[in-house]
Scaffold this active site. Structure first.
Site, mmCIF file in Angstrom:
data_model
loop_
_atom_site.group_PDB
_atom_site.id
_atom_site.type_symbol
_atom_site.label_atom_id
_atom_site.label_comp_id
_atom_site.label_asym_id
_atom_site.label_seq_id
_atom_site.Cartn_x
_atom_site.Cartn_y
_atom_site.Cartn_z
ATOM 1 N N ASP A 13 0.807 -1.231 0.000
ATOM 2 C CA ASP A 13 0.000 0.000 0.000
ATOM 3 C C ASP A 13 0.837 1.277 0.000
ATOM 4 O OD1 ASP A 13 -2.194 -1.696 0.138
ATOM 5 O OD2 ASP A 13 -2.230 -1.651 2.322
ATOM 6 N N LYS A 16 1.697 2.172 -5.122
ATOM 7 C CA LYS A 16 2.194 1.626 -6.391
ATOM 8 C C LYS A 16 1.246 1.933 -7.554
ATOM 9 C CE LYS A 16 2.295 -2.412 -4.350
ATOM 10 N NZ LYS A 16 2.096 -2.052 -2.941
ATOM 11 N N GLY A 40 -4.535 -4.344 -3.785
ATOM 12 C CA GLY A 40 -5.526 -3.296 -4.050
ATOM 13 C C GLY A 40 -4.744 -2.071 -4.449
ATOM 14 N N HIS A 41 -4.688 -1.778 -5.728
ATOM 15 C CA HIS A 41 -3.881 -0.660 -6.228
ATOM 16 C C HIS A 41 -4.810 0.471 -6.655
ATOM 17 C CE1 HIS A 41 -0.225 -3.451 -7.189
ATOM 18 N NE2 HIS A 41 -0.628 -3.517 -5.929
ATOM 19 N N GLN A 222 1.998 -6.067 -3.216
ATOM 20 C CA GLN A 222 2.439 -6.171 -1.811
ATOM 21 C C GLN A 222 3.710 -5.346 -1.611
ATOM 22 O OE1 GLN A 222 1.443 -9.550 -3.353
ATOM 23 N NE2 GLN A 222 -0.464 -8.568 -2.848
HETATM 24 P P1 GDP Z 1 -0.797 0.323 -3.508
HETATM 25 O O1 GDP Z 1 -1.351 -0.964 -3.040
HETATM 26 O O2 GDP Z 1 0.677 0.426 -3.286
HETATM 27 O O3 GDP Z 1 -1.169 0.656 -4.923
HETATM 28 O O4 GDP Z 1 -1.444 1.447 -2.567
HETATM 29 P P2 GDP Z 1 -3.003 1.561 -2.163
HETATM 30 O O5 GDP Z 1 -3.742 2.067 -3.328
HETATM 31 O O6 GDP Z 1 -3.484 0.329 -1.521
HETATM 32 O O7 GDP Z 1 -2.906 2.632 -0.987
HETATM 33 C C1 GDP Z 1 -2.388 3.892 -1.189
HETATM 34 C C2 GDP Z 1 -3.476 4.916 -0.831
HETATM 35 O O8 GDP Z 1 -2.906 6.204 -0.756
HETATM 36 C C3 GDP Z 1 -4.560 5.025 -1.903
HETATM 37 O O9 GDP Z 1 -5.762 5.393 -1.288
HETATM 38 C C4 GDP Z 1 -4.042 6.149 -2.796
HETATM 39 O O10 GDP Z 1 -5.097 6.815 -3.481
HETATM 40 C C5 GDP Z 1 -3.393 7.045 -1.780
HETATM 41 N N1 GDP Z 1 -2.214 7.804 -2.231
HETATM 42 C C6 GDP Z 1 -1.223 7.426 -3.073
HETATM 43 N N2 GDP Z 1 -0.241 8.359 -3.111
HETATM 44 C C7 GDP Z 1 -0.635 9.340 -2.277
HETATM 45 C C8 GDP Z 1 -0.035 10.574 -1.844
HETATM 46 O O11 GDP Z 1 1.082 10.948 -2.222
HETATM 47 N N3 GDP Z 1 -0.732 11.322 -0.924
HETATM 48 C C9 GDP Z 1 -1.956 10.929 -0.450
HETATM 49 N N4 GDP Z 1 -2.566 11.713 0.431
HETATM 50 N N5 GDP Z 1 -2.541 9.775 -0.833
HETATM 51 C C10 GDP Z 1 -1.875 8.994 -1.716
HETATM 52 P P1 IMO Z 2 -0.895 -4.207 -2.248
HETATM 53 O O1 IMO Z 2 -0.438 -4.768 -3.586
HETATM 54 C C1 IMO Z 2 -0.974 -4.626 2.075
HETATM 55 C C2 IMO Z 2 -1.030 -8.702 3.691
HETATM 56 C C3 IMO Z 2 -2.278 -9.153 4.391
HETATM 57 C C4 IMO Z 2 -1.686 -10.161 5.366
HETATM 58 C C5 IMO Z 2 -0.563 -10.797 4.555
HETATM 59 C C6 IMO Z 2 -0.948 -12.077 3.864
HETATM 60 O O2 IMO Z 2 -2.190 -3.514 -2.311
HETATM 61 O O3 IMO Z 2 0.191 -3.424 -1.611
HETATM 62 P P2 IMO Z 2 -2.523 -12.797 1.831
HETATM 63 O O4 IMO Z 2 -3.867 -12.297 1.393
HETATM 64 O O5 IMO Z 2 -1.465 -12.586 0.813
HETATM 65 O O6 IMO Z 2 -2.597 -14.182 2.355
HETATM 66 O O7 IMO Z 2 -2.135 -11.875 3.105
HETATM 67 O O8 IMO Z 2 -0.194 -9.836 3.586
HETATM 68 N N1 IMO Z 2 -1.241 -8.194 2.309
HETATM 69 C C7 IMO Z 2 -1.178 -6.900 1.970
HETATM 70 N N2 IMO Z 2 -1.012 -5.795 2.738
HETATM 71 N N3 IMO Z 2 -1.078 -4.510 0.740
HETATM 72 C C8 IMO Z 2 -1.215 -5.605 -0.042
HETATM 73 O O9 IMO Z 2 -1.183 -5.550 -1.387
HETATM 74 C C9 IMO Z 2 -1.322 -6.875 0.569
HETATM 75 N N4 IMO Z 2 -1.493 -8.136 0.118
HETATM 76 C C10 IMO Z 2 -1.430 -8.928 1.196
HETATM 77 O O10 IMO Z 2 -2.919 -8.100 5.044
HETATM 78 O O11 IMO Z 2 -1.105 -9.490 6.446
HETATM 79 MG MG MG Z 3 -2.880 -1.662 -1.781
#
Ligand code: GDP
Ligand code: IMO
Ligand code: MG
Length: 421
Positions: A13, A16, A40-41, A222
């Site tokens: 998270d 990415k 979840g991207h 991840q």
């Molecule tokens: P990912 O899994 O690495 O793609 O990240 P996620 O989408 O799960 O979580 C990142 C969260 O932060 C999302 O809600 C994005 O919309 C948000 N986000 C990404 N970059 C920024 C930033 O620079 N500032 C803020 N405030 N939010 C951001």
């Molecule tokens: P993105 O790509 C954050 C965590 C889960 C759990 C562990 C194992 O959005 O960054 P799994 O479902 O793989 O058996 O879970 O890894 N986890 C993540 N945490 N971002 C993710 O993906 C994750 N994918 C798995 O919360 O602790």
């Molecule tokens: Mg994510």
């Protein structure tokens, strides 16, 4: 060397999805290499937020080719839902997305097994997203998996039934009720959706296109601290989330890799169980969660929040061979009078720079305190215009890690990005 990799350096998270979308204009191909619907991207443009799970984050750029590589595990039901909710018509998406024949399938019983295993874990619960990731990769490594290419086989239904039968035998040992039929309907509809897409041996395609000078961005899922080998095992995911995973997950040689971009939040978050040395249990942690909207993109669970952890970041940089750092979410920390960075650990009372092997080690973070930044930075587009205190914060990280920070994200929208050479 036409293949660059972008991956997470923390516990996932890091942002990415947003950054891959923002970088897509300079690439021809965007390819996912591991993970599955546990990811979840999120990305945002025109005031609309999209969350992708299986589909690479270049999908909203009509002229880009997106690839789901062999290292990914695919749940057809999730795939169908995602395709249908994306926006562009399926006929358009089939031009933008190609799937590897070698990617393994997540079966409905993999999801059920994931929940059954987790429920029976007691104190050692991983906090899995329960998407069937662990059981699907287990079957892959155990040479029992079904792959995307198999769905075209005449005997696919029989193969499927055989797999389900063996999973049901395992499930007999668990006191756990489930409704397989409910999952199966959506799953087989998903199989039909998959058949609309081109399914090829993508390793040939990626190598051929890269050989012709096309630029590829490999998108990690991840984060490094969730890697099955180098994360805080067993509180990890089941794939190699590191740069080496891009080679095995796409079928490319390390010789073809150019830049390896490591993305990190200006602070840290973790969702699920496992060690998190800099976790904040106080009001500061709650403030980071609320301002940063730190709730899981896949499960909605609140993310644990804490200060930036340099020993963990340096470890990730070493394992991946990071060439450039990208920092996200510094905007979330605006208004903090002071901020802290963990520079080393005290493990069982002794100062230590390594990530300890044992999850039972008592880690006490050693912090450096720095002045915070007051200003709202979301409108800034030039690095030099960032508040002095934030520049000092980034310089400190660069000095400690020896890697330049060449991108700073100041908000969730693709426009809210500062590029720096
Ligand atoms: P990912 O899994 O690495 O793609 O990240 P996620 O989408 O799960 O979580 C990142 C969260 O932060 C999302 O809600 C994005 O919309 C948000 N986000 C990404 N970059 C920024 C930033 O620079 N500032 C803020 N405030 N939010 C951001
Ligand atoms: P993105 O790509 C954050 C965590 C889960 C759990 C562990 C194992 O959005 O960054 P799994 O479902 O793989 O058996 O879970 O890894 N986890 C993540 N945490 N971002 C993710 O993906 C994750 N994918 C798995 O919360 O602790
Ligand atoms: Mg994510």
């Amino acid at each position: 060397m036409n293949i660059d990799i972008l991956l997470g350096l923390q516990w996932g998270d890091e942002g990415k999805g947003k950054i891959v979308d923002a970088l897509s204009p300079v690439y021809d191909i965007i390819a996912r290499f591991q993970g599955g619907p546990n990811a979840g991207h999120s990305l945002e443009f025109n005031n609309v937020k999209h969350v992708l799970h299986l589909i690479p984050s270049g999908i909203f750029h009509p002229d880009k080719l997106n690839i789901i590589g062999n290292g990914v595990v695919i749940d057809p039901a999730v795939f169908k839902k995602e395709i249908e909710e994306l926006g562009p018509p399926v006929s358009e998406l089939t031009k933008r997305l190609i799937i590897s024949t070698r990617a393994n399938l997540i079966l409905p019983t993999h999801r059920i097994l994931d929940t059954a295993y987790e429920l029976h874990k007691g104190n050692t619960k991983i906090g899995s997203t329960l998407k069937g990731i662990g059981p699907a990769y287990t079957d892959k490594a155990g040479r029992n998996g079904l792959r995307v290419g198999d769905i075209l086989r005449k005997d696919f239904r029989e193969l499927y039934n055989d797999h389900v039968k063996s999973h049901l035998t395992i499930l007999k040992n668990y006191d756990f009720k489930f409704d397989l039929k409910e999952y199966e309907k959506g799953w087989f509809e998903g199989i039909e959706m998959l058949k609309k897409f081109r399914m090829v041996n993508t390793e040939y395609l990626v190598n051929e296109l890269a050989g012709k000078g096309k630029r590829v961005l490999a998108e990690g899922a991840q984060g490094t601290m969730l890697d099955v080998d180098f994360g805080s095992y067993p509180f990890v995911t089941s794939s190699n989330t590191i740069s080496a995973g891009a080679c095995t997950g796409l079928g490319i040689s390390p010789k073809l890799i150019g830049e390896i971009f490591g993305i990190f939040k200006a602070y840290c978050t973790r969702v699920g169980s496992g060690p998190f040395p800099t976790e904040l249990y106080d009001e500061t942690g709650t403030t980071l969660r609320n301002i940063g909207r730190e709730f899981g993109s896949t499960t909605g669970r609140p993310r644990r929040c804490g200060w930036l952890d340099l020993p963990a970041l340096k470890y990730s940089i070493m394992i991946n061979g990071i060439t450039r750092l990208f920092m996200t979410k510094a905007d979330v920390m605006s208004g903090f009078r002071t901020v802290k960075i963990c520079t080393s650990y005290k493990v069982d009372g002794k100062e230590c720079l390594e990530i300890p092997f044992s999850n039972d080690s008592v880690i006490e973070p050693v912090y450096t305190e720095m002045t915070g930044w007051e200003e709202d930075i979301s409108g800034i587009r030039e690095f030099n215009k960032l508040p002095e205190a934030l520049k000092i914060y980034t310089e400190f990280i660069e000095k400690q890690t020896g890697v330049p920070i060449t991108l700073v994200s100041v908000g969730p929208d693709r426009e809210e990005t500062i590029f720096r050479n």
